[in-house]
Design a protein around this motif. Structure first.
Motif, PDB file in Angstrom:
ATOM      1  N   ILE A   1      -0.231  25.852  45.239  1.00  0.00           N
ATOM      2  CA  ILE A   1       0.953  24.986  45.696  1.00  0.00           C
ATOM      3  C   ILE A   1       0.559  23.727  45.610  1.00  0.00           C
ATOM      4  N   ILE A   2       1.465  22.883  44.788  1.00  0.00           N
ATOM      5  CA  ILE A   2       1.491  21.504  44.797  1.00  0.00           C
ATOM      6  C   ILE A   2       2.606  20.863  45.629  1.00  0.00           C
ATOM      7  N   ALA A   3       2.517  20.200  46.865  1.00  0.00           N
ATOM      8  CA  ALA A   3       3.513  19.886  47.576  1.00  0.00           C
ATOM      9  C   ALA A   3       3.422  18.328  47.580  1.00  0.00           C
ATOM     10  N   ILE A   4       4.637  17.977  46.958  1.00  0.00           N
ATOM     11  CA  ILE A   4       4.992  16.352  46.755  1.00  0.00           C
ATOM     12  C   ILE A   4       5.811  15.785  48.082  1.00  0.00           C
ATOM     13  N   GLY A   5       5.330  14.734  48.559  1.00  0.00           N
ATOM     14  CA  GLY A   5       5.916  14.195  49.839  1.00  0.00           C
ATOM     15  C   GLY A   5       7.516  13.694  49.528  1.00  0.00           C
ATOM     16  N   GLY A   6       7.669  13.209  48.365  1.00  0.00           N
ATOM     17  CA  GLY A   6       9.005  12.785  48.127  1.00  0.00           C
ATOM     18  C   GLY A   6       8.650  11.975  46.763  1.00  0.00           C
ATOM     19  N   GLY A   7       9.960  11.249  46.281  1.00  0.00           N
ATOM     20  CA  GLY A   7      10.053  10.180  45.271  1.00  0.00           C
ATOM     21  C   GLY A   7      11.079  10.558  44.205  1.00  0.00           C
TER      22      GLY A   7
ATOM     23  N   ILE B   1       6.763  27.454  38.983  1.00  0.00           N
ATOM     24  CA  ILE B   1       8.004  27.342  39.725  1.00  0.00           C
ATOM     25  C   ILE B   1       8.063  25.914  40.303  1.00  0.00           C
ATOM     26  N   TYR B   2       9.191  25.047  40.149  1.00  0.00           N
ATOM     27  CA  TYR B   2       9.403  23.821  40.577  1.00  0.00           C
ATOM     28  C   TYR B   2      10.443  23.952  41.764  1.00  0.00           C
ATOM     29  N   VAL B   3      10.461  23.510  43.057  1.00  0.00           N
ATOM     30  CA  VAL B   3      11.545  23.584  43.958  1.00  0.00           C
ATOM     31  C   VAL B   3      11.977  22.401  44.169  1.00  0.00           C
TER      32      VAL B   3
ATOM     33  N   LEU C   1       3.191  27.256  42.013  1.00  0.00           N
ATOM     34  CA  LEU C   1       4.330  26.534  43.034  1.00  0.00           C
ATOM     35  C   LEU C   1       4.240  25.138  43.106  1.00  0.00           C
ATOM     36  N   ALA C   2       5.230  24.420  42.853  1.00  0.00           N
ATOM     37  CA  ALA C   2       5.142  22.969  42.892  1.00  0.00           C
ATOM     38  C   ALA C   2       6.713  22.719  43.587  1.00  0.00           C
ATOM     39  N   GLY C   3       6.847  21.483  44.408  1.00  0.00           N
ATOM     40  CA  GLY C   3       7.946  21.091  45.002  1.00  0.00           C
ATOM     41  C   GLY C   3       8.094  19.807  45.735  1.00  0.00           C
ATOM     42  N   LEU C   4       8.966  19.298  45.882  1.00  0.00           N
ATOM     43  CA  LEU C   4       9.384  17.826  46.248  1.00  0.00           C
ATOM     44  C   LEU C   4      10.125  18.056  47.556  1.00  0.00           C
ATOM     45  N   SER C   5       9.728  17.434  48.735  1.00  0.00           N
ATOM     46  CA  SER C   5      10.101  17.296  49.951  1.00  0.00           C
ATOM     47  C   SER C   5      10.633  18.557  50.464  1.00  0.00           C
ATOM     48  N   ALA C   6      11.772  19.066  50.598  1.00  0.00           N
ATOM     49  CA  ALA C   6      12.101  20.299  50.957  1.00  0.00           C
ATOM     50  C   ALA C   6      11.219  21.437  50.287  1.00  0.00           C
TER      51      ALA C   6
ATOM     52  N   ILE D   1      -2.973  22.708  47.193  1.00  0.00           N
ATOM     53  CA  ILE D   1      -3.521  23.868  48.039  1.00  0.00           C
ATOM     54  C   ILE D   1      -3.871  24.905  46.920  1.00  0.00           C
ATOM     55  N   GLU D   2      -5.236  25.564  47.283  1.00  0.00           N
ATOM     56  CA  GLU D   2      -5.726  26.449  46.524  1.00  0.00           C
ATOM     57  C   GLU D   2      -5.996  27.701  47.389  1.00  0.00           C
ATOM     58  N   ASN D   3      -5.574  28.927  46.936  1.00  0.00           N
ATOM     59  CA  ASN D   3      -5.641  30.046  47.816  1.00  0.00           C
ATOM     60  C   ASN D   3      -5.741  29.778  49.432  1.00  0.00           C
ATOM     61  N   GLY D   4      -4.686  28.906  49.668  1.00  0.00           N
ATOM     62  CA  GLY D   4      -4.503  28.824  51.102  1.00  0.00           C
ATOM     63  C   GLY D   4      -5.172  27.298  51.720  1.00  0.00           C
TER      64      GLY D   4
END
Length: 232
Positions: A4-10, A93-95, A126-131, A199-202
């Protein structure tokens, strides 16, 4: 490997997260191997706002030569078989950002959530920004109109795929979020705009900066101690 690549915003449109997007694109291409990488964009949180997808396409196809597609479920009855085929092709997958609580409830109602989870479990990035960054966690700091009443931001229960407390846009929410963490939790994560955690394997293995920072917050003796998450 589950990532999971979790992006805080932008702003994708302004390309403020481009260094992070480059990292995501690299992972997708590595997963695709000799074939052209595929990215599936999920704009549920923005109520399937198509200009958002168009921006994503311009960046991921125009800059990184990744084929893109979009999963639309908000304004029409979803064709789950057709959607399943899109998920099966995806390397990433980009959310997108928007209303987190609406997004999670919509995923459950439309049957999209099992498709996302199955893809994640078989190694689709899985990648996603904010929400799209915070929804995977157990406790999320969100400005969703469905949950917070008169408060701009409030705590809510996320999907719980990763245990933890998290805030996006931490650079703009520091004081309020720190106060909530100090009185209610032992630790948390704060991700600034233009920063991401990997995040890799949790497990969190590091951060990526496109100008922002990611932080671990720990409560000790009634005060917040902050540790910057090192870049990978």
């Amino acid at each position: 490997m589950q990532r999971i690549i979790a992006i805080g915003g932008g702003e994708l449109k302004e390309r403020t997260t481009l260094k992070i997007d480059e990292y995501i694109a690299g992972l997708a291409k590595a997963r695709a191997g000799e074939k052209r990488a595929n990215a599936l964009f999920i704009p549920t949180a923005s109520h399937d706002f198509m200009p958002y997808y168009n921006t994503f396409h311009k960046v991921y196809t125009g800059v990184f030569d990744i084929k893109t597609d979009v999963a639309l479920t908000v304004f029409k009855e979803p064709d789950l078989e057709r959607l399943k085929a899109k998920f099966e092709k995806a390397d990433v997958i980009y959310v997108g950002g928007g209303d987190t609580v609406f997004m999670m409830r919509s995923w459950e109602e439309t049957g999209l959530l099992p498709l996302i989870k199955e893809a994640y479990e078989r190694g689709v990035i899985l990648a996603g920004l904010s929400a799209g960054a915070i929804c995977w966690f157990s406790d999320i700091y969100t400005d969703s109109a469905l949950v917070n009443g008169d408060e701009k931001y409030a705590m809510f229960q996320g999907l719980g795929w990763k245990k933890g407390v998290i805030s996006p846009h931490y650079n703009a929410r520091t004081l309020d979020f720190d106060k909530i963490v100090c009185y209610n939790y032992e630790s948390a994560l704060g991700i600034e705009d233009n920063a991401a955690i990997v995040i890799e394997n949790g497990e969190i293995v590091g951060s990526i900066s496109s100008g922002g920072k990611a932080w671990r917050l720990t409560v000790k003796d009634g005060k917040i101690e902050k540790e910057e998450i090192a870049e990978i």
